[in-house]
Design a protein around this motif. Structure first.
Motif, short mmCIF file in Angstrom:
data_model
loop_
_atom_site.label_atom_id
_atom_site.label_comp_id
_atom_site.label_asym_id
_atom_site.label_seq_id
_atom_site.Cartn_x
_atom_site.Cartn_y
_atom_site.Cartn_z
N UNK A 1 -14.74 0.78 5.76
CA UNK A 1 -14.19 -0.57 5.88
C UNK A 1 -15.21 -1.63 5.50
N UNK A 2 -16.49 -1.36 5.76
CA UNK A 2 -17.53 -2.31 5.34
C UNK A 2 -17.58 -2.38 3.82
N UNK A 3 -17.58 -1.22 3.19
CA UNK A 3 -17.65 -1.17 1.72
C UNK A 3 -16.40 -1.77 1.08
N UNK A 4 -15.24 -1.49 1.68
CA UNK A 4 -13.96 -1.85 1.07
C UNK A 4 -13.38 -3.16 1.60
N UNK A 5 -14.16 -3.94 2.33
CA UNK A 5 -13.58 -5.10 3.02
C UNK A 5 -12.88 -6.07 2.07
N UNK A 6 -13.40 -6.26 0.88
CA UNK A 6 -12.77 -7.20 -0.06
C UNK A 6 -11.49 -6.61 -0.65
N UNK A 7 -11.49 -5.32 -0.97
CA UNK A 7 -10.28 -4.66 -1.46
C UNK A 7 -9.22 -4.59 -0.36
N UNK A 8 -9.64 -4.25 0.86
CA UNK A 8 -8.69 -4.12 1.96
C UNK A 8 -7.93 -5.43 2.20
N UNK A 9 -8.60 -6.54 2.02
CA UNK A 9 -7.97 -7.83 2.26
C UNK A 9 -6.84 -8.11 1.28
N UNK A 10 -6.80 -7.40 0.16
CA UNK A 10 -5.77 -7.62 -0.86
C UNK A 10 -4.60 -6.64 -0.77
N UNK A 11 -4.68 -5.67 0.15
CA UNK A 11 -3.64 -4.64 0.29
C UNK A 11 -2.91 -4.85 1.60
N UNK A 12 -1.58 -4.89 1.53
CA UNK A 12 -0.78 -5.22 2.71
C UNK A 12 -1.08 -4.33 3.90
N UNK A 13 -1.20 -3.01 3.67
CA UNK A 13 -1.38 -2.08 4.78
C UNK A 13 -2.74 -2.24 5.44
N UNK A 14 -3.76 -2.66 4.70
CA UNK A 14 -5.12 -2.67 5.23
C UNK A 14 -5.67 -4.08 5.50
#
Length: 302
Positions: free
Chosen positions: A80-93
């Motif tokens: 989640x630290x690595x993917x925090x910017x991508x996660x913010x763009x995906x509805x589920x995450x």
């Protein structure tokens, strides 16, 4: 169009009873989603059971379960630290604690360290050879979050990571030489690719928008057939592992319940329904139990 995916972070079960200041950290480690640590644990149990250590090394089943819970949590926080910017763009995450800002990156790193210390305590319970093998997984774990940016098959890399416990468990109980261990490991990898492809169906539209690669996107309209191939390969490898331990046609019967369950997943899978994909993915907790039963029966036979 796929159905709207369920949010990845949900206040349910015991997590909802925790103090409000603690809840984001429990969600960050996915304590609300035990399916992840079950799937990390089952290959460990496979290795212990098929390696012949179900009775002689029974405490390791409990230690490795604790390790699976802690290290799956640590892996999720790191991811989640690595993917925090991508996660913010995906509805589920988007509601994940780091992506949403509920937990700072600094505090997430400290939480990762604490969970890793629990994993270290488990590591110290293993024989030296198994400790060395377990440490060998760290490079794979560290690289995993970046795979979805590099390859269409990040699920294959996850297979290497989530199946590693089979190697550790087998070596910890002094399992025999031969093809049993490599076939067991290969079967677990194929299984992980299959069930994580199903899981990735939830995000297939958002992944396409943000440029994230996955086996679900790579398979496209052939995803049901692709998962079927993965599960067939897993069963073939596991059958070979059982045969390597005990060359008797009857050992293959032990895999029939698992084969029926995995076949049912494929036949009834609705790739366009995110809720169905999640349900099929979660059902692999029971599939793991069926596979473990087969390993236990064969590995414990006199």
């Amino acid at each position: 169009m796929t159905a709207s995916p369920l949010p990845d972070s949900q206040l349910r079960g015991f997590v909802a009873l925790l103090p409000s200041a603690v809840r984001p950290y429990a969600l960050l480690a996915r304590f609300d989603r035990p399916i992840g640590w079950w799937l990390l644990y089952w290959p460990c149990a496979f290795g212990l059971a098929l390696g012949g250590g179900a009775v002689s090394h029974w405490p390791l089943f409990l230690w490795m379960l604790l390790g699976a819970i802690a290290m799956r949590g640590a892996g999720c926080v790191y991811n989640d630290i690595v993917d925090r910017n991508l996660d913010a763009k995906v509805a589920r995450t988007a509601s994940r604690p780091v992506a949403s800002g509920a937990v700072s990156v600094r505090n997430a790193l400290l939480w990762t360290l604490l969970l890793s210390l629990v994993g270290l305590a488990v590591l110290l319970q293993l024989p030296r050879a198994a400790q060395i093998v377990a440490l060998g997984s760290l490079a794979l774990v560290a690289a995993y979050p970046f795979m979805k940016r590099i390859t269409w098959w990040p699920q294959a890399w996850l297979g290497l990571v989530f199946s590693w416990g089979a190697l550790v468990g087998w070596i910890a109980v002094g399992g025999g030489d031969g093809l049993g261990l490599p076939l067991l490991y290969a079967g677990c990898i194929a299984w992980v690719i299959g069930y994580d492809t199903i899981y990735a169906l939830q995000d297939i539209e958002d992944d396409a928008l943000v440029g994230v690669k996955s086996s679900a996107r790579a398979m496209g309209d052939h995803v049901r057939g692709g998962v079927a191939v993965c599960y067939a390969m897993a069963l073939a490898c596991w059958g070979g592992a059982l045969w390597a331990v005990r060359p008797d046609p009857l050992v293959l019967v032990a895999l029939v319940p698992a084969a029926l369950h995995l076949t049912g997943q494929v036949v009834t899978l609705d790739p366009a329904n995110g809720a169905d994909a999640l349900a099929k993915f979660r059902s692999n907790r029971f599939a793991g139990l069926l596979i473990f039963a087969a390993m236990l029966v064969v590995g414990s036979a006199p």
